[in-house]
Scaffold this motif. Sequence first.
Motif, short mmCIF file in Angstrom:
data_model
loop_
_atom_site.label_atom_id
_atom_site.label_comp_id
_atom_site.label_asym_id
_atom_site.label_seq_id
_atom_site.Cartn_x
_atom_site.Cartn_y
_atom_site.Cartn_z
N PRO A 1 60.84 6.55 49.32
CA PRO A 1 62.07 6.56 48.52
C PRO A 1 62.11 7.68 47.49
O PRO A 1 63.12 7.88 46.83
N HIS A 2 60.99 8.41 47.34
CA HIS A 2 60.93 9.50 46.36
C HIS A 2 60.22 10.70 46.98
O HIS A 2 59.19 11.16 46.50
N GLU A 3 60.79 11.24 48.02
CA GLU A 3 60.20 12.39 48.70
C GLU A 3 60.70 13.67 48.04
O GLU A 3 61.90 13.97 48.08
N ALA A 4 59.79 14.42 47.46
CA ALA A 4 60.19 15.60 46.70
C ALA A 4 60.83 16.67 47.59
O ALA A 4 61.77 17.36 47.19
N PHE A 5 60.30 16.83 48.79
CA PHE A 5 60.88 17.78 49.74
C PHE A 5 60.99 17.15 51.12
O PHE A 5 62.08 16.86 51.58
N GLY A 6 59.89 16.94 51.79
CA GLY A 6 59.90 16.35 53.11
C GLY A 6 59.40 17.31 54.17
O GLY A 6 60.11 17.62 55.14
N ARG A 7 58.17 17.79 53.99
CA ARG A 7 57.59 18.72 54.96
C ARG A 7 57.53 18.10 56.35
O ARG A 7 57.85 18.75 57.35
N VAL A 8 57.14 16.84 56.42
CA VAL A 8 57.07 16.15 57.71
C VAL A 8 58.44 16.09 58.36
O VAL A 8 58.58 16.23 59.58
#
Length: 420
Positions: A289-296
Amino acid sequence: MITKKPRILTFTHYGELYGANRSLLTLLIALRDKIDWWVICKEESEFSRELRQQNIRYSIVPFTNDVYMQKKRFQWLNSIKRTVYNVAVGLYTAFIARKHGVDLIYTNSSVIFIGAVTSFFSGRKHIWHIREFVYDDYKLTYLLGERAFRFWANKASAIICISKSIQKRRVLSKDINVKSVIIYNGLVSDQSKATVRPSPVKPTVLGIVGVIDPAKNQLAAIKAVHELVKRGKFVVLNIVGSVSSQAYFETLKTYISEHGLNEYVNFTGFCKDVSAIFKSIDITLMCSPHEAFGRVTVESMMHGVPVVAYKSAGTVEIIDHEITGLLYHDEKNALTTQLTRLMTDDDLYKKISSRASKVARENFTIKSYADQFAQLVYSLTANCATSGGANWLSVTLGANFMSTCAVVTDQILICPTLLV
């Protein structure tokens, strides 16, 4: 005009090859012909071994992170001790930075202040890369409070934010009056070709990738699988990543056991081969719920694997709902509903797979990532490499003081000679 490659002393906060370090490694390799890199690691680790394999200069200096997760008894005393130790280390690395002609200090995470301290004592400019929310995602607290972060952040020459969400919540709303830029992580190489995945065959293999930690919310993925199984869906979940929180890992295993899900959920451990991960799954879940970017998320998109993600923070800057992925919120069974759509609608699956792969290649290239970083570095090193810190040290305390600090800290560091 720059006549030589700028030398950057770079600090990284952990040793595993997860998001922040993988993004750093991308920069190190992409810009090795333009920047003279020198990386400071806390310990020998998987990341330092990768640096050695890539022939990138690094040294081991044992500093500590400037955050804690669980408050200890006499936490204030522990915080002061760790801070004092880091200041001593910072004095030493500042001396080394000046001695070896370092032009710029770069810190790869906001959970460490060692780069800021080194910058202050050496007079070299500082670029601070903010990659995490700290409080909301990893439930961390700064040793000396958020004021300490704000103090050091305001002394940086530039701050890089990995998303608009990070910039808003960590910089603009925190009274930090330093130039900040948004540079999205780059993952796609120029040679990479667009990928379109065929519709999944049964069983549909779901995957959630990342350290096993409450911040990544693997429990939500397991609960969604539980609901899908109850609805008669033929599905399997691969949980890919090493264990960060043993207590949380036990919670997951208990839920799986109590609800009879052992044949539907697999813990595969950490896997370095990103391509192999996404070849083995049909749909990626991003439940944080708090993904700073989302590399995956971007990695999944570039491999043509549709993503179902929690609608918040940096994730919404990457995914366009029903175009490049599916978003859900926290209403009951919302995740299950979106997964069911992808599992039953072949046209939707193929449309998202195709569009996501294309968008990833348009917006998250390694070239763009490296070029923007290099441009910032050159803008800071074009005229001068020093700032007020150098004057303070040289004029107020003198060069002899720096040498004395180096000798003293030499005695408390485990292996400082690797720097010299």
